[in-house]
Design a protein around this motif. Sequence first.
Motif, PDB file in Angstrom:
ATOM      1  N   LEU A  79      -1.281  70.207  47.967  1.00  0.00           N
ATOM      2  CA  LEU A  79      -1.702  71.809  48.013  1.00  0.00           C
ATOM      3  C   LEU A  79      -2.380  71.099  47.206  1.00  0.00           C
ATOM      4  O   LEU A  79      -3.222  71.804  45.547  1.00  0.00           O
ATOM      5  CB  LEU A  79      -0.580  72.247  47.378  1.00  0.00           C
ATOM      6  N   SER A  80      -2.895  69.840  46.452  1.00  0.00           N
ATOM      7  CA  SER A  80      -3.650  69.715  45.117  1.00  0.00           C
ATOM      8  C   SER A  80      -4.660  68.736  45.412  1.00  0.00           C
ATOM      9  O   SER A  80      -4.905  67.868  44.733  1.00  0.00           O
ATOM     10  CB  SER A  80      -2.425  68.951  43.682  1.00  0.00           C
ATOM     11  N   ASP A  81      -4.552  68.018  46.550  1.00  0.00           N
ATOM     12  CA  ASP A  81      -5.699  67.254  47.344  1.00  0.00           C
ATOM     13  C   ASP A  81      -7.137  68.046  47.841  1.00  0.00           C
ATOM     14  O   ASP A  81      -6.903  68.499  48.906  1.00  0.00           O
ATOM     15  CB  ASP A  81      -5.306  66.061  48.114  1.00  0.00           C
ATOM     16  N   HIS A 107      10.883  74.270  42.328  1.00  0.00           N
ATOM     17  CA  HIS A 107      10.383  74.182  43.606  1.00  0.00           C
ATOM     18  C   HIS A 107       8.833  74.553  43.787  1.00  0.00           C
ATOM     19  O   HIS A 107       8.396  75.046  42.934  1.00  0.00           O
ATOM     20  CB  HIS A 107      11.373  75.490  44.236  1.00  0.00           C
ATOM     21  N   LEU A 108       8.893  74.683  45.369  1.00  0.00           N
ATOM     22  CA  LEU A 108       7.421  75.364  45.780  1.00  0.00           C
ATOM     23  C   LEU A 108       7.689  77.247  46.237  1.00  0.00           C
ATOM     24  O   LEU A 108       6.859  77.143  46.728  1.00  0.00           O
ATOM     25  CB  LEU A 108       7.431  74.786  47.117  1.00  0.00           C
ATOM     26  N   ALA A 109       8.125  78.137  45.239  1.00  0.00           N
ATOM     27  CA  ALA A 109       8.627  79.304  46.045  1.00  0.00           C
ATOM     28  C   ALA A 109       7.198  79.754  45.891  1.00  0.00           C
ATOM     29  O   ALA A 109       6.511  80.513  46.093  1.00  0.00           O
ATOM     30  CB  ALA A 109       9.534  80.192  45.676  1.00  0.00           C
ATOM     31  N   PHE A 110       6.664  79.115  44.500  1.00  0.00           N
ATOM     32  CA  PHE A 110       5.241  79.471  43.962  1.00  0.00           C
ATOM     33  C   PHE A 110       4.141  79.213  44.345  1.00  0.00           C
ATOM     34  O   PHE A 110       2.998  78.818  43.376  1.00  0.00           O
ATOM     35  CB  PHE A 110       5.111  79.730  42.575  1.00  0.00           C
ATOM     36  N   GLY A 111       4.106  78.114  44.897  1.00  0.00           N
ATOM     37  CA  GLY A 111       3.137  77.359  45.991  1.00  0.00           C
ATOM     38  C   GLY A 111       2.892  75.968  44.877  1.00  0.00           C
ATOM     39  O   GLY A 111       4.158  75.582  43.633  1.00  0.00           O
ATOM     40  N   GLU A 156      15.357  64.369  48.305  1.00  0.00           N
ATOM     41  CA  GLU A 156      14.753  63.723  47.320  1.00  0.00           C
ATOM     42  C   GLU A 156      14.601  64.323  46.086  1.00  0.00           C
ATOM     43  O   GLU A 156      14.306  63.510  45.070  1.00  0.00           O
ATOM     44  CB  GLU A 156      14.157  62.524  47.823  1.00  0.00           C
ATOM     45  N   VAL A 157      14.446  65.821  46.733  1.00  0.00           N
ATOM     46  CA  VAL A 157      14.296  66.433  44.957  1.00  0.00           C
ATOM     47  C   VAL A 157      15.590  67.380  44.159  1.00  0.00           C
ATOM     48  O   VAL A 157      15.848  67.391  42.895  1.00  0.00           O
ATOM     49  CB  VAL A 157      12.925  67.006  45.542  1.00  0.00           C
ATOM     50  N   ALA A 198       6.661  68.823  55.457  1.00  0.00           N
ATOM     51  CA  ALA A 198       7.636  69.327  55.261  1.00  0.00           C
ATOM     52  C   ALA A 198       9.081  68.532  53.969  1.00  0.00           C
ATOM     53  O   ALA A 198       9.277  69.062  53.621  1.00  0.00           O
ATOM     54  CB  ALA A 198       9.325  69.297  56.486  1.00  0.00           C
ATOM     55  N   ARG A 199       8.151  67.299  53.474  1.00  0.00           N
ATOM     56  CA  ARG A 199       8.272  66.786  52.303  1.00  0.00           C
ATOM     57  C   ARG A 199       7.978  67.223  51.324  1.00  0.00           C
ATOM     58  O   ARG A 199       7.000  67.408  50.927  1.00  0.00           O
ATOM     59  CB  ARG A 199       8.247  65.642  52.199  1.00  0.00           C
ATOM     60  N   HIS A 200       9.450  67.679  50.278  1.00  0.00           N
ATOM     61  CA  HIS A 200       8.576  68.278  48.713  1.00  0.00           C
ATOM     62  C   HIS A 200       7.163  67.705  48.048  1.00  0.00           C
ATOM     63  O   HIS A 200       6.042  68.425  47.760  1.00  0.00           O
ATOM     64  CB  HIS A 200       9.665  68.314  48.274  1.00  0.00           C
ATOM     65  N   GLU A 201       7.083  65.893  47.983  1.00  0.00           N
ATOM     66  CA  GLU A 201       5.905  65.429  47.536  1.00  0.00           C
ATOM     67  C   GLU A 201       5.033  65.245  48.685  1.00  0.00           C
ATOM     68  O   GLU A 201       3.780  65.896  47.651  1.00  0.00           O
ATOM     69  CB  GLU A 201       6.654  63.572  47.851  1.00  0.00           C
ATOM     70  N   ASP A 202       4.852  65.519  50.037  1.00  0.00           N
ATOM     71  CA  ASP A 202       3.962  65.789  50.675  1.00  0.00           C
ATOM     72  C   ASP A 202       3.566  67.057  50.864  1.00  0.00           C
ATOM     73  O   ASP A 202       1.974  67.192  50.921  1.00  0.00           O
ATOM     74  CB  ASP A 202       4.399  65.773  52.650  1.00  0.00           C
TER      75      ASP A 202
END
Length: 403
Positions: A56-58, A342-346, A325-326, A47-51
Amino acid sequence: MTTDSAGRLQTARGCPFSPPEQHLRLLREQPVAKVTLPMGTNAWVAARHEDIRTILSDPRFTANRRHPNSPRLFDRPESPETKSALPKMMLEMDPPEHGPVRRAVVGEFTLRRIAALRPRIQQIVDEHIDAMLDGPRPADLVRDFALPVPSLVICELLGVPYDDHDFFQIHSAQLLNRRASEQERQHSILELAVYIDKLIAAKELEPTDDLLGRQIAKQRESGQEDRPSLISMAFLLLIAGHETTANMISLGTYLLLERHPEAVTALRDQPDKIDNLVEELLRYFTIAEFAMARVALEDVELSGTVIPAGSGVLMLANAGNRDPEVFEDGESFDLDRGSRNHLAFGYGIHQCLGQNLARVELEIVFATLFRRIPDLRLAVPADQLTFKEEAAVYGMHELPVTW
């Protein structure tokens, strides 16, 4: 450490303007948690933005949705016939397979290319507003405006006859309906795949100056003709290219009319705020909340919790887009926020290919709609409106408006 299950994952929004309360609670108290999905299987959520950005990048997480542990909110057609008709799409690919497929088409969505489409998008928007103004009142903003505008844009971009838009809208809605059976979704996949295959075959015989036509020409020049890859690309763009934008138009209009008329006034007085408006609407709704799914290829620790190898992971992007936090006071709509992180586009290599097009469409739509119909208002009480709780992409079934 590991964690106990957080229970069954909630997918319905108690309020049309907020994520399910469970998601916000997980963000506050248990940002990485094991849950039970609606089908009864288990998966993990973040649920966290950072996680979410980390996942998505790992490379320790795979995007392969055909992995047996890829999290599912509904039955997914897995028959050999379906897999043969619709090859793997780029959003399901990991490096190094993913890179060449994305690079082949990314040039169609550059800022320069999309800027060249602005006059035509403006014309499409104006024509549909003209038709609304000349038609009966109340009008249904979903049927008369929010659906046809992005549908026509993506049809022209791809080179799909707009006369066929009812066909692909019906089948794309079926694919995104969590209540549809596996057989119904399989039928829609096959119908769309056959349609696209015939369309590409026709363009191979008579070249056209559109996205599909140009892709066919590029493949011929390279000596690597690959119709299956074109089918999967067109399938993805056709569905993603109208469903998400159409739902953003109706939801955004509803929010502004019902909750934030001051933002409409501000937009009229300061048209340069349109960029802020679009970014904040994208963040605030995050309508494709469950679109991002991964499988852990090895044990990964996030926020002090270990996600075991082989586990499916869903990212609660709507909660992540309200992470304090963001985003300060992230549960509030703020026209002056202007945040694009934001994460709307991944995020990462699978970030939405069509985000430049979506932004331009939404900018033109909202700037034009409220300029040309300044007294636009709801035609029914808000409690009579219904929302797409059954769909994988959140939206509205209809939005009666008048002026």
